[in-house]
Structure formats: structure tokens, C-alpha cells
Design an enzyme around this catalytic site. Structure first.
Site, PDB file in Angstrom:
ATOM      1  N   HIS A 172      40.950  38.477  29.185  1.00 37.39           N
ATOM      2  CA  HIS A 172      39.846  38.098  28.198  1.00 37.39           C
ATOM      3  C   HIS A 172      38.274  38.072  28.633  1.00 37.39           C
ATOM      4  O   HIS A 172      38.021  37.839  29.999  1.00 37.39           O
ATOM      5  CB  HIS A 172      40.076  37.033  27.362  1.00 37.39           C
ATOM      6  CG  HIS A 172      40.030  35.824  27.951  1.00 37.39           C
ATOM      7  ND1 HIS A 172      38.693  35.099  28.107  1.00 37.39           N
ATOM      8  CD2 HIS A 172      40.905  34.817  28.711  1.00 37.39           C
ATOM      9  CE1 HIS A 172      38.652  33.992  28.940  1.00 37.39           C
ATOM     10  NE2 HIS A 172      39.902  33.760  29.362  1.00 37.39           N
TER      11      HIS A 172
ATOM     12  N   HIS B  74      42.786  44.526  26.190  1.00 37.09           N
ATOM     13  CA  HIS B  74      43.041  43.346  26.881  1.00 37.09           C
ATOM     14  C   HIS B  74      43.757  42.232  25.851  1.00 37.09           C
ATOM     15  O   HIS B  74      43.948  42.218  24.823  1.00 37.09           O
ATOM     16  CB  HIS B  74      41.631  42.645  27.112  1.00 37.09           C
ATOM     17  CG  HIS B  74      40.713  41.966  26.162  1.00 37.09           C
ATOM     18  ND1 HIS B  74      41.194  40.724  25.763  1.00 37.09           N
ATOM     19  CD2 HIS B  74      39.948  42.344  25.375  1.00 37.09           C
ATOM     20  CE1 HIS B  74      40.086  40.472  24.792  1.00 37.09           C
ATOM     21  NE2 HIS B  74      39.531  41.421  24.413  1.00 37.09           N
ATOM     22  N   CYS B  75      44.234  41.313  26.551  1.00 40.53           N
ATOM     23  CA  CYS B  75      44.854  39.922  25.821  1.00 40.53           C
ATOM     24  C   CYS B  75      44.304  38.798  26.366  1.00 40.53           C
ATOM     25  O   CYS B  75      42.957  38.813  26.568  1.00 40.53           O
ATOM     26  CB  CYS B  75      46.315  40.341  25.986  1.00 40.53           C
ATOM     27  SG  CYS B  75      47.069  40.250  27.338  1.00 40.53           S
ATOM     28  N   ALA B  76      44.886  37.835  26.916  1.00 36.78           N
ATOM     29  CA  ALA B  76      44.346  36.559  27.487  1.00 36.78           C
ATOM     30  C   ALA B  76      44.123  36.775  28.904  1.00 36.78           C
ATOM     31  O   ALA B  76      43.290  36.915  29.491  1.00 36.78           O
ATOM     32  CB  ALA B  76      45.215  35.224  27.115  1.00 36.78           C
TER      33      ALA B  76
ATOM     34  N   THR C  61      49.086  43.481  26.974  1.00 34.92           N
ATOM     35  CA  THR C  61      48.324  44.471  27.676  1.00 34.92           C
ATOM     36  C   THR C  61      49.168  45.334  28.566  1.00 34.92           C
ATOM     37  O   THR C  61      49.036  46.803  28.379  1.00 34.92           O
ATOM     38  CB  THR C  61      47.257  44.071  28.392  1.00 34.92           C
ATOM     39  OG1 THR C  61      46.370  43.295  27.553  1.00 34.92           O
ATOM     40  CG2 THR C  61      46.412  45.262  29.065  1.00 34.92           C
TER      41      THR C  61
END
Length: 259
Positions: free
Chosen positions: A38, A147-149, A155
Site C-alpha cells: 500500500h 497493490h493490496c496491503a 496481489t
């Protein structure tokens, strides 16, 4: 440093997942496919560097609560399409619920990750955003960043699925997936992460447990693919039936991203 990895001050796991050979004898174009963790903690220098990528779309795979808790920072003049979704049910993200309730051991971490990967491709909010991601790949020519976290699971699955569509060899796909373990230096960061987990949950996790939970292993991706194949027959059928990636869209994606 691996030349796929881009060092930022406060954006983790930023890398190019293009530039692989394909089964058709072509090569995935470098610079068109980007992935990361992120951007909530991005520094001003990071934002200035992001400008240079001229992003056409950013796909944020996080849940609404995750985005609310850690809103993305954007460069001045940012004009990329932002694709996001998720069901705002107010519940903890699955990994947070795990950290709060289950034994924090390497074995439990691996069991949780494999269980998570088996369900990940079928979450309704994931299917929606995955579908819109593939349409974005076919509809515009600027780079796309997903993206993710942490940029490793949601992802990682989506990047691997993209590699499959483009004809990247499975060995290269897995090698790219495993780059998270290099990009993030989990072994070096495990002690500090364990302390953060203790502060957050009051529970103690060994360094090995942190690495098992926050790293990636081939078995995780294999669990996702096996479940997709069990339910749909093949990854190609999943792409077509669940995500609406038909032959015409595949052709556009291949034309844009293959050289």
C-alpha cells in the site's frame, strides 16, 4: 538488488512483474505491469518518484476498512484510473482475525495461508475488482499498478493469473511470486514485526511464525490454483467464466503487453 525491485522510502515490495518470456516466443513488455504494497506511508520523495511511472490505472485490492484506516497518498497531478471495491461489513480483515485468535506458530500460519488462498479467488469483491483489472489491461496503454496491503497475497495471486494469461512459464511465475521474500526482507524484519504484533494483540509470535505468515511459499499459490481448477476445470475457464475475460479481451491484453 534484483533489477525488478524498485526501492522506495516507505512503499514496500514495489516491483515490475513484466519482462518474462512467453510460450508464444514473445516477451511481456517491461514497465507495463507493476505491483507493490500500500501507499499510505509514501514519503514525498516516493510520490515524486511515482510520477515518473506515468500510471494509467491503480488497482487497490484492499477491503474498504483497510483503505479507510490507511488511505493512499497520491502524487500531485495524479490522474490514473483507481479501481477498488470490497464489501464494507465492518469486520476485521481475515489476517487480523487470525492474529487475534489463533496460535501464532509456523504451522498455524501456513495452514491459515493455504486456507486463505483456497478461498481468495472466489470472494465476490475480489472477482469484481479482478475483472475490472483485466479490462483495464486491455483498454489503455499506460502502466498498471496493482497493490493490496503487503502486496503479496491478493496481489500475488492476481499477478500470477496475469502471467498465466500471457503465457509466462510456471517456473518464472513462481519465481516472481517468491520475490516478495527478497523484496521485504522478512527474516531481517521479523523481530520488529513480532513486537508490533505483541503490541497489537498481546500475543507472542516467534520469528519463524512471522516469516511463515508474512512471507510467501509455493504451496500457497498452488492451493489457489488447485481450488480454481477443482471448481472451474482450468485457470482459463476461471478467467472466462468468473472474470469475463473472453477471447477478444485476452487478445487485446496480449497485444498491449507482449513484445
Amino acid at each position: 538488488m534484483n533489477d525488478r525491485l524498485h526501492a522506495f522510502e516507505a512503499i514496500d515490495n514495489f516491483r515490475d512483474y513484466g519482462d518474462y518470456a512467453t510460450a508464444a516466443g514473445r516477451r511481456v513488455r517491461a514497465g507495463g505491469l507493476l505491483r507493490s504494497g500500500h501507499h499510505a506511508r509514501a514519503s514525498d520523495a516516493d510520490l515524486e518518484r511515482l510520477k515518473g511511472f506515468d500510471l494509467g490505472a491503480v488497482i487497490d485490492l484492499r477491503r474498504p476498512g483497510e483503505r479507510r484506516d490507511q488511505p493512499s497518498r497520491r502524487p500531485d497531478g495524479f490522474d490514473a484510473l483507481v479501481i477498488e471495491g470490497g464489501i464494507d461489513d465492518g469486520a476485521d480483515a481475515p489476517h487480523i482475525a487470525f492474529l487475534k485468535t489463533e496460535d501464532l506458530t509456523p504451522a498455524s500460519g501456513r495452514r491459515f495461508m493455504e486456507r486463505t488462498y483456497r478461498s481468495l479467488p472466489f470472494d465476490a469483491s475480489h472477482i469484481d475488482v479482478f475483472s475490472r483489472y483485466f479490462h483495464s489491461l486491455g483498454d489503455q496503454d499506460r502502466p498498471v499498478l496493482v497493490h493490496c496491503a503487503a502486496g503479496k497475497d491478493r496481489t500475488g495471486f492476481l499477478a500470477a493469473l496475469t502471467h498465466h494469461l500471457l503465457g509466462v512459464h510456471r517456473d518464472d511465475m513462481v519465481e516472481d511470486y517468491l520475490l516478495t521474500n527478497t523484496a521485504v526482507d522478512l527474516v531481517g524484519r521479523a523481530p520488529s514485526i513480532a513486537r508490533q504484533l505483541h503490541k497489537m494483540t498481546g500475543r507472542v509470535a516467534s520469528d519463524d511464525a512471522v516469516v511463515a505468515f508474512l512471507g510467501v511459499e509455493p504451496a500457497y499459490l498452488e492451493a489457489a490454483f488447485a481450488e480454481v481448477e477443482a471448481r472451474h476445470g482450468s485457470l482459463d475457464a476461471y478467467l472466462a467464466q468468473a472474470l469475463g475475460v473472453d477471447a477478444a479481451l485476452r487478445a487485446r491484453i496480449e497485444a498491449r503487453l507482449s513484445a
